[in-house]
Design an enzyme around this catalytic site. Structure first.
Site, PDB file in Angstrom:
ATOM      1  N   SER A   1      41.454  42.365  42.282  1.00  0.00           N
ATOM      2  CA  SER A   1      40.474  41.639  41.585  1.00  0.00           C
ATOM      3  C   SER A   1      39.060  41.005  42.620  1.00  0.00           C
ATOM      4  O   SER A   1      38.568  40.461  41.651  1.00  0.00           O
ATOM      5  CB  SER A   1      41.112  40.404  40.739  1.00  0.00           C
TER       6      SER A   1
ATOM      7  N   THR B   1      39.943  35.746  39.515  1.00  0.00           N
ATOM      8  CA  THR B   1      38.609  35.573  40.446  1.00  0.00           C
ATOM      9  C   THR B   1      39.293  34.656  41.542  1.00  0.00           C
ATOM     10  O   THR B   1      39.761  33.657  41.262  1.00  0.00           O
ATOM     11  CB  THR B   1      37.325  34.987  39.797  1.00  0.00           C
TER      12      THR B   1
ATOM     13  N   THR C   1      34.512  37.899  43.001  1.00  0.00           N
ATOM     14  CA  THR C   1      35.611  38.624  42.175  1.00  0.00           C
ATOM     15  C   THR C   1      34.749  40.318  42.019  1.00  0.00           C
ATOM     16  O   THR C   1      33.560  40.397  42.440  1.00  0.00           O
ATOM     17  CB  THR C   1      35.117  37.748  40.488  1.00  0.00           C
TER      18      THR C   1
ATOM     19  N   ARG D   1      27.534  45.133  33.402  1.00  0.00           N
ATOM     20  CA  ARG D   1      28.064  44.529  33.242  1.00  0.00           C
ATOM     21  C   ARG D   1      28.200  42.769  34.629  1.00  0.00           C
ATOM     22  O   ARG D   1      29.127  42.933  35.274  1.00  0.00           O
ATOM     23  CB  ARG D   1      28.994  43.893  32.590  1.00  0.00           C
ATOM     24  N   VAL D   2      27.376  41.686  33.690  1.00  0.00           N
ATOM     25  CA  VAL D   2      27.757  40.624  34.679  1.00  0.00           C
ATOM     26  C   VAL D   2      28.858  39.611  34.239  1.00  0.00           C
ATOM     27  O   VAL D   2      28.614  39.039  33.727  1.00  0.00           O
ATOM     28  CB  VAL D   2      26.330  39.804  34.939  1.00  0.00           C
TER      29      VAL D   2
ATOM     30  N   THR E   1      38.371  30.634  36.940  1.00  0.00           N
ATOM     31  CA  THR E   1      38.928  32.450  36.621  1.00  0.00           C
ATOM     32  C   THR E   1      38.816  32.441  35.175  1.00  0.00           C
ATOM     33  O   THR E   1      39.111  31.349  34.621  1.00  0.00           O
ATOM     34  CB  THR E   1      39.828  32.354  37.307  1.00  0.00           C
ATOM     35  N   GLY E   2      38.906  33.798  35.131  1.00  0.00           N
ATOM     36  CA  GLY E   2      39.203  33.402  33.392  1.00  0.00           C
ATOM     37  C   GLY E   2      38.039  34.654  32.966  1.00  0.00           C
ATOM     38  O   GLY E   2      37.118  35.650  33.053  1.00  0.00           O
ATOM     39  N   ASP E   3      37.998  35.107  31.484  1.00  0.00           N
ATOM     40  CA  ASP E   3      37.362  35.648  30.827  1.00  0.00           C
ATOM     41  C   ASP E   3      36.195  35.761  31.147  1.00  0.00           C
ATOM     42  O   ASP E   3      34.939  34.123  29.916  1.00  0.00           O
ATOM     43  CB  ASP E   3      38.345  35.666  29.443  1.00  0.00           C
TER      44      ASP E   3
HETATM   45  N1  ASP Z   1      35.547  35.265  36.053  1.00  0.00           N
HETATM   46  C1  ASP Z   1      35.621  37.120  36.103  1.00  0.00           C
HETATM   47  C2  ASP Z   1      34.903  37.705  35.076  1.00  0.00           C
HETATM   48  O1  ASP Z   1      34.924  37.895  33.890  1.00  0.00           O
HETATM   49  C3  ASP Z   1      36.878  37.273  36.355  1.00  0.00           C
HETATM   50  C4  ASP Z   1      38.150  36.660  35.891  1.00  0.00           C
HETATM   51  O2  ASP Z   1      38.361  35.555  36.468  1.00  0.00           O
HETATM   52  O3  ASP Z   1      39.322  36.769  35.134  1.00  0.00           O
HETATM   53  O4  ASP Z   1      34.182  38.488  35.995  1.00  0.00           O
END
Ligand code: ASP
Length: 361
Positions: free
Chosen positions: A73, A210, A228, A238-239, A261-263
């Protein structure tokens, strides 16, 4: 009923255990344990030489994950987009000057955090994007090369063979939960059916991760950064939240820092790291600041997968997350090895109720 009370009790008992005493400077903390601890160690060991700055340490730590393709990732060869290409997001921030440098949807360059550092050091800008970020990288001596691998191309081919499921298209025809595109938008005032294949939270949670890192130099100077390859099967262009200052990470040496980290599509709407650092400034503890930032997101999006680490400028730290069991890693002072902290997810219903109670909503 009894089990609901038991779960709430567990939640209340779990929270204070996450906060940790300062282990001394220099100090490094980052999202995720496991393979991500190589990044913690690299940054921490670099800081043993006082000539290494906090910014250097964050760059070294994140670059370690990029080179190791942490968890698939971070770095090249992960999270292929709809066109099967891996593009990278990264940012780095100086806690002294509040200057930040970032790249978004960087193409065909592997060392995204290095390019972000060049944006910080060699431009007056904050964020460069896409092919033109690549052009800047090449002008600055970075190598233009393939960022897809046999593995990422294979996973993309499997996704296409599975009718491009899941994907991020909504309100389109043909039905995005059943077929690949090309898609056409459905007029939103029409009676035509609309579909989203990402209603199931699992579809999102399996495709995110991330590295976000905060470093404190022995002098007290702080820096933070994020790297990431974003979300698998994202729409090209997409950013995520990674390169957004205050979302991916944020730091002010006078107060503390945060990494996320995350969505990212949701998280960047809340600037959780800006929120957490400002909460520290306002007097909240790292745990309170982390919980508060996550609850703000959970209140509006109960199914969100999120994780943040928060550290004050003394090295006292905590984490909070939702939708998954989040981990973070830290190493500071004279610690012989990195410690990993497991952060149970905030229970969406209970935390929302408690949060609303506190705010008297
Ligand atoms: N935050 C990152 C993104 O959405 C991916 C993640 O950390 O899950 O690009």
């Amino acid at each position: 009923m009894a089990s609901r009370y038991y779960m709430l009790l567990q939640l209340l008992l779990a929270s204070p255990l996450q906060a940790s005493e300062a282990s001394g400077l220099p100090f490094v903390i980052n999202t995720w344990g496991g393979v991500f601890t190589a990044a913690t160690d690299a940054a921490y060991l670099a800081l043993q030489d006082p000539a290494t700055s906090a910014l250097d340490a964050v760059e070294i730590g994140c670059a370690t994950c990029e080179a190791n393709q942490c968890d698939g990732s971070v770095g090249y060869g992960g999270s292929p987009d709809e066109n099967c290409e891996t593009t990278l997001d990264a940012m780095i921030m100086d806690g002294e000057t509040m200057k930040s440098g970032a790249v978004a949807a960087l193409r065909r360059v592997k060392n995204a955090i290095g390019v972000a550092r060049h944006v910080l050091e060699y431009t007056s800008h904050t964020l460069l994007a896409g092919d033109l970020a690549t052009q800047f990288a090449v002008q600055n001596g970075f190598t233009e090369e393939e960022t897809s691998t046999e593995d990422s191309l294979g996973r993309c081919a499997e996704w296409k063979a599975a009718s491009c499921q899941p994907n991020y298209r909504i309100n389109v025809t043909p039905n995005a939960t059943q077929t690949c595109g090309p898609y056409t938008p459905v007029p939103l005032n029409s009676t035509s059916p609309s579909y989203s294949s990402l209603i199931a939270p699992d579809a999102v949670t399996t495709s995110h991760d991330t590295i976000s890192m905060i470093a404190i130099h022995s002098s007290g100077v702080m820096a933070a950064g994020t790297s990431t390859n974003g979300a698998s099967h994202k729409i090209p262009g997409r950013v995520g939240d990674g390169p957004i200052t205050g979302s991916g990470s944020y730091v002010d040496s006078e107060v503390g820092g945060c990494g996320a980290t995350g969505d990212g599509d949701i998280m960047m709407r809340f600037l959780p790291c800006y929120q957490a650092v400002e909460s520290l400034r306002g007097g909240l503890s790292p745990q309170e600041a982390a919980d508060d930032a996550v609850r703000r997101m959970v209140t509006k999006y109960p199914a969100i997968s999120s994780g943040i680490v928060v550290v004050n400028n003394k090295g006292e730290h905590a984490g909070a997350g939702s939708g998954w069991t989040f981990t973070y890693a830290f190493r500071g002072g004279s610690m012989n090895e990195t410690t990993v902290v497991t952060v149970p997810p905030i229970d969406s219903i209970q935390s929302t109720l408690r949060y609303r109670e506190q705010l008297q909503l």
